[in-house]
Design a protein around this motif. Structure first.
Motif, PDB file in Angstrom:
ATOM      1  N   LEU A  96      65.141   9.212  30.863  1.00 50.68           N
ATOM      2  CA  LEU A  96      63.759   9.690  30.840  1.00 50.68           C
ATOM      3  C   LEU A  96      62.813   8.736  31.573  1.00 50.68           C
ATOM      4  N   VAL A  97      63.089   7.432  31.481  1.00 51.62           N
ATOM      5  CA  VAL A  97      62.268   6.463  32.226  1.00 51.62           C
ATOM      6  C   VAL A  97      62.472   6.644  33.722  1.00 51.62           C
ATOM      7  N   PRO A 154      67.736  19.202  23.300  1.00 46.97           N
ATOM      8  CA  PRO A 154      66.431  18.714  23.774  1.00 46.97           C
ATOM      9  C   PRO A 154      65.406  19.835  23.975  1.00 46.97           C
ATOM     10  N   THR A 155      65.861  20.967  24.504  1.00 48.66           N
ATOM     11  CA  THR A 155      64.944  22.093  24.716  1.00 48.66           C
ATOM     12  C   THR A 155      64.417  22.628  23.389  1.00 48.66           C
ATOM     13  N   TRP A 156      65.308  22.753  22.402  1.00 49.25           N
ATOM     14  CA  TRP A 156      64.888  23.251  21.082  1.00 49.25           C
ATOM     15  C   TRP A 156      63.856  22.317  20.453  1.00 49.25           C
ATOM     16  N   VAL A 192      60.298  22.702  17.982  1.00 51.26           N
ATOM     17  CA  VAL A 192      59.838  21.711  17.005  1.00 51.26           C
ATOM     18  C   VAL A 192      58.569  21.053  17.528  1.00 51.26           C
ATOM     19  N   HIS A 193      58.272  21.287  18.815  1.00 47.22           N
ATOM     20  CA  HIS A 193      57.042  20.818  19.467  1.00 47.22           C
ATOM     21  C   HIS A 193      56.956  19.297  19.509  1.00 47.22           C
ATOM     22  N   PHE A 194      58.067  18.677  19.865  1.00 53.28           N
ATOM     23  CA  PHE A 194      58.087  17.224  20.058  1.00 53.28           C
ATOM     24  C   PHE A 194      57.623  16.898  21.471  1.00 53.28           C
ATOM     25  N   SER A 195      57.011  15.728  21.616  1.00 52.71           N
ATOM     26  CA  SER A 195      56.665  15.211  22.939  1.00 52.71           C
ATOM     27  C   SER A 195      57.930  14.663  23.605  1.00 52.71           C
ATOM     28  N   GLN A 254      59.158  11.713  21.721  1.00 48.25           N
ATOM     29  CA  GLN A 254      59.779  12.107  20.458  1.00 48.25           C
ATOM     30  C   GLN A 254      61.146  12.752  20.682  1.00 48.25           C
ATOM     31  N   VAL A 255      61.267  13.540  21.751  1.00 45.45           N
ATOM     32  CA  VAL A 255      62.571  14.137  22.071  1.00 45.45           C
ATOM     33  C   VAL A 255      63.592  13.047  22.361  1.00 45.45           C
ATOM     34  N   SER A 256      63.182  12.041  23.140  1.00 43.44           N
ATOM     35  CA  SER A 256      64.090  10.938  23.452  1.00 43.44           C
ATOM     36  C   SER A 256      64.581  10.242  22.194  1.00 43.44           C
ATOM     37  N   GLY A 257      63.653   9.983  21.266  1.00 44.80           N
ATOM     38  CA  GLY A 257      64.045   9.334  20.020  1.00 44.80           C
ATOM     39  C   GLY A 257      64.896  10.227  19.146  1.00 44.80           C
ATOM     40  N   ALA A 258      64.539  11.513  19.051  1.00 41.68           N
ATOM     41  CA  ALA A 258      65.278  12.430  18.188  1.00 41.68           C
ATOM     42  C   ALA A 258      66.685  12.687  18.713  1.00 41.68           C
ATOM     43  N   VAL A 259      66.829  12.839  20.040  1.00 38.37           N
ATOM     44  CA  VAL A 259      68.148  13.058  20.623  1.00 38.37           C
ATOM     45  C   VAL A 259      69.061  11.867  20.365  1.00 38.37           C
ATOM     46  N   GLY A 260      68.481  10.684  20.254  1.00 37.25           N
ATOM     47  CA  GLY A 260      69.289   9.496  19.973  1.00 37.25           C
ATOM     48  C   GLY A 260      69.736   9.388  18.529  1.00 37.25           C
ATOM     49  N   LEU A 261      69.068  10.117  17.611  1.00 34.25           N
ATOM     50  CA  LEU A 261      69.426  10.003  16.190  1.00 34.25           C
ATOM     51  C   LEU A 261      70.874  10.393  15.900  1.00 34.25           C
TER      52      LEU A 261
END
Length: 457
Positions: free
Chosen positions: A184-185, A269-271, A276-279, A282-289
């Motif tokens: 993402l960076v 990531p799309t979902w 879920v309306h993540f930024s 937030q998507v980057s962090g959530a996908v890593g969980l």
């Protein structure tokens, strides 16, 4: 008459009793311990790059779809194309793994998948180029996990293989934990095409390190951690391996796990962003969980299985039941994920649902390695993985169709996640009933051909 004195230590043994091949001494693991750790670290990095290469498409789904004007079905087709030659390559290269050494074989795979990323850097590269490069990338990465496990198992005796197998899986999880924010960076600075190019360059750097420090271990020639004697090697018909409950049940359980993994890589990531309306952050962090959760769960399952085996537990309990429980937990959580209201509840369910099944895969690989002769281990692991990987061809495309044809996109995602959860439950139940490596090892290679495993003290 007193018996003849034994020959002095320096005298050769009589011809009738002379050993036909050297056997690793009891100190072999100690003398190769540092090298084994280096090889495992390299293999973990190998799998981290492998996972990042898979994940980059899903992480950059929105900019790719916007730039190339792709429908969900077209994007799902590109994601599925990765697996078009994936299984065929896994089988063919797996059989080569029985005959070729690890250094050139793994180096060749990484060269293929690194070079496959580079054409995407061209500004004119569109749907067709992306489709073709994903096919080539999949052909290079298809044999990766089974050959990484096969190589790792060559550095450890059988009763110590569950943890190395788990560490290989942990390497893949690290690829998501580190790779997702990195991608993402790079996307924010160089665009989505630059992310593919950087990953290709990192693969080439790994190749140089592997060529310098990688290689086969002292147990590469034996399935039970003891050197094979010279002369004809123990071999059995492949159908004897492929028709065991361990191989069949383990393969189906991996099919279910890989379905959920392919779904997460392509559509999660799309979902998260659209529903879920993540930024982006937030998507980057959530996908890593799920990757962080998978790292902990896979490592914990590997340590538990190895301790159970050390204490004399059966392979069915240590590798079959422990892995099956992880898959069942994943299925339950995945079914609950879309039904959970608060985000604080949804995120833990997502983290476990897309991760716990991965704790089963290394134990399944160790169980399959336990039942087959060493000269056939690479092919047995690769064929199982190839069949399981067909789910990765189906999951992105089937999920895309469910999303496109549902009454609304949110309902389509719900259906896609439910299918994955149901498969995980079925895979866990089947594994409990069928994965019995001790019984199947004896059925394939009786004690007069394969010495029994003695748990480490």
């Amino acid at each position: 008459m007193s018996p003849d004195p034994p020959p002095p230590p320096s005298a050769p043994l009589p011809a009738a009793t002379a050993p036909v091949a050297a056997v690793p001494s009891a100190t072999a693991p100690a003398t190769t311990g540092r090298r084994a750790h280096v090889v495992i670290a390299l293999l973990m990095t190998f799998m981290a790059l492998n996972f990042a290469d898979k994940a980059v498409l899903g992480l950059l789904a929105d900019p790719i779809r916007d730039d190339l004007d792709l429908t969900a079905t077209e994007f799902g087709a590109i994601a599925s194309a990765f697996y078009l030659l994936f299984s065929l390559s896994a089988v063919l290269v797996g059989f080569l793994g029985n005959r070729l050494r690890a250094r050139p074989l793994l180096a060749g795979l990484v060269l293929v998948w690194s070079v496959a990323q580079l054409p995407i850097l061209l500004p004119v590269a569109g749907f067709a180029v992306l489709l073709g490069t994903r096919v080539l990338l999949g052909a290079g990465e298809g044999p990766s996990l089974p050959l990484a496990n096969h190589t790792a198992f060559g550095w450890f005796p059988q009763e110590r293989r569950s943890l190395p197998a788990a560490l290989i899986t942990v390497g893949g999880a690290l690829g998501a934990v580190i790779g997702a924010p990195l991608v993402l960076v790079i996307n924010g600075t160089l665009g989505w095409r630059g992310s593919f190019g950087i990953l290709g360059a990192l693969g080439l750097l790994w190749l140089l390190a592997w060529w310098r420090w990688g290689g086969d271990g002292p147990y590469a020639s034996s399935a039970d951690g003891k050197a094979e004697e010279a002369g004809p090697r123990v071999r059995v018909p492949y159908r004897s391996i492929f028709l065991t409950g361990t191989w069949l049940g383990g393969t189906f359980s991996m099919f279910a796990v890989m379905w959920s993994l392919a779904l997460a890589l392509t559509w999660l990531p799309t979902w998260l962003e659209d529903h879920v309306h993540f930024s982006d952050a937030q998507v980057s962090g959530a996908v890593g969980l799920p990757s962080v959760s998978g790292l902990v769960l896979a490592l914990g399952a590997g340590v538990l299985a190895q301790r159970l085996l050390k204490r004399g537990a059966s392979g069915r309990l240590a590798q079959g039941v422990v892995g099956a429980v992880a898959a069942l937990a994943a299925g339950v959580c995945l079914l609950g994920m879309t039904r959970a209201g608060p985000t604080a509840l949804m995120l833990p369910l997502m983290a476990i649902g897309f991760a716990a099944g991965n704790a089963q895969t290394p134990l399944t690989n160790a169980a399959i390695a336990r039942i087959c002769p060493a000269g056939q281990r690479a092919a047995a692991l690769a064929t199982s993985y190839a069949i399981a990987a067909t789910s990765s061809i189906l999951a992105p495309f089937v999920s895309g169709r469910l999303i496109d044809t549902a009454a609304n996109e949110a309902a389509g995602f719900d259906h896609a996640f439910d299918v994955a959860g149901g498969l995980l439950l079925a895979g866990g139940l089947i594994a409990v009933l069928t994965v019995r490596p001790d019984r199947d090892a004896q059925a394939i290679a009786p004690e007069d051909r394969q010495p029994p495993i003695v748990p480490a003290s």
